[in-house]
Design a protein around this motif. Structure first.
Motif, short mmCIF file in Angstrom:
data_model
loop_
_atom_site.label_atom_id
_atom_site.label_comp_id
_atom_site.label_asym_id
_atom_site.label_seq_id
_atom_site.Cartn_x
_atom_site.Cartn_y
_atom_site.Cartn_z
N GLU A 149 -117.26 -72.82 -10.56
CA GLU A 149 -117.50 -72.18 -11.78
C GLU A 149 -116.90 -72.42 -12.96
O GLU A 149 -117.49 -72.35 -14.04
CB GLU A 149 -116.99 -70.69 -11.38
CG GLU A 149 -118.04 -70.08 -10.06
CD GLU A 149 -117.71 -68.61 -9.63
OE1 GLU A 149 -116.77 -68.23 -10.27
OE2 GLU A 149 -118.16 -68.13 -8.76
N TRP A 150 -115.41 -72.61 -12.90
CA TRP A 150 -114.92 -73.02 -13.98
C TRP A 150 -115.31 -74.30 -14.55
O TRP A 150 -115.62 -74.56 -15.81
CB TRP A 150 -113.32 -73.24 -13.42
CG TRP A 150 -112.51 -73.54 -14.76
CD1 TRP A 150 -112.05 -73.07 -15.68
CD2 TRP A 150 -112.16 -75.24 -15.14
NE1 TRP A 150 -111.23 -73.86 -16.56
CE2 TRP A 150 -111.41 -75.10 -16.27
CE3 TRP A 150 -112.38 -76.21 -14.40
CZ2 TRP A 150 -110.81 -76.06 -16.79
CZ3 TRP A 150 -112.07 -77.35 -14.94
CH2 TRP A 150 -111.20 -77.32 -16.32
N GLU A 151 -115.57 -75.18 -13.86
CA GLU A 151 -116.17 -76.56 -14.22
C GLU A 151 -117.43 -76.48 -14.91
O GLU A 151 -117.78 -76.89 -16.11
CB GLU A 151 -116.18 -77.38 -13.25
CG GLU A 151 -116.27 -78.99 -13.43
CD GLU A 151 -116.38 -80.00 -12.36
OE1 GLU A 151 -117.17 -79.64 -11.47
OE2 GLU A 151 -115.56 -80.71 -12.38
N THR A 162 -118.32 -76.94 -19.11
CA THR A 162 -119.26 -77.97 -19.38
C THR A 162 -120.19 -77.32 -20.16
O THR A 162 -120.76 -77.85 -21.22
CB THR A 162 -119.97 -78.50 -17.91
OG1 THR A 162 -119.03 -79.13 -16.90
CG2 THR A 162 -120.99 -79.37 -18.37
N ALA A 163 -120.40 -75.77 -19.87
CA ALA A 163 -121.41 -75.28 -20.88
C ALA A 163 -120.70 -74.85 -22.04
O ALA A 163 -121.70 -75.04 -23.36
CB ALA A 163 -121.78 -74.04 -20.16
N GLN A 164 -119.61 -74.76 -22.23
CA GLN A 164 -119.02 -74.55 -23.70
C GLN A 164 -118.98 -75.96 -24.25
O GLN A 164 -119.13 -75.86 -25.80
CB GLN A 164 -117.56 -74.01 -23.29
CG GLN A 164 -117.49 -72.71 -22.96
CD GLN A 164 -115.96 -72.29 -22.34
OE1 GLN A 164 -115.02 -72.92 -22.69
NE2 GLN A 164 -115.74 -71.08 -22.19
#
Length: 126
Positions: free
Chosen positions: A116-118, A122-124
Motif C-alpha cells: 500500500e505504501w509503495e 508511486t501514485a504521488q
C-alpha cells in the motif's frame, strides 16, 4: 513423546529399520533414528532401557507388554490426520499469541502495508 499406536505395516517397516540400525555404522544409525522419528513419530527412548541398544526383538517385546498397540490402517490414518490438524491449530495459536505479545510480526499484514505504501508513493510521483 512420540506415538505408541501403529499399523501392522508400520510395525513391519519399523522392525526392518531397527535391524538395519543395529547392523549399521554410527552415521547410519543416526539417519535411521531420524527416519523413525520423522516418518513414524517413533522415539526409541519411549520404549527402551537407557543405555541398551533397541532392536526389533525389543519392539516386539514392547508390543507384547502393551506399550505399543497395533491398530487397523484406517484408524491410524484418522489418528494421523487429527494429529496434523492439532499441530496446525497449535501453530496458529502460538503465532497469534506471539503477534499479540509483540514477539513476532504478521508478515502477511506487513507485506500488505508495504505494498500500500509503495503504491501510494508511486501514485504521488506520477
Amino acid at each position: 513423546m512420540g506415538r505408541n499406536k501403529f499399523s501392522q505395516h508400520e510395525i513391519d517397516i519399523i522392525a526392518l529399520l531397527l535391524r538395519k540400525k543395529n547392523a549399521g555404522t554410527r552415521f547410519q544409525q543416526k539417519e535411521i533414528r531420524h527416519q523413525l522419528r520423522v516418518n513414524f513419530e517413533f522415539n526409541i527412548s519411549d520404549f527402551n532401557v537407557q543405555g541398551k541398544a533397541f532392536g526389533d526383538e525389543d519392539l516386539h517385546d514392547a508390543i507384547r507388554r502393551g506399550a505399543i498397540q497395533i491398530l487397523d490402517d484406517a484408524t491410524i490414518a484418522d489418528m494421523k490426520e487429527k494429529r496434523k490438524r492439532d499441530r496446525e491449530r497449535d501453530k496458529a495459536l502460538l503465532q497469534k499469541e506471539a503477534e499479540a505479545n509483540g514477539e513476532q510480526t504478521d508478515w502477511k499484514k506487513a507485506l500488505e502495508e508495504w505494498q500500500e505504501w509503495e503504491n501510494s508513493t508511486t501514485a504521488q510521483q506520477s
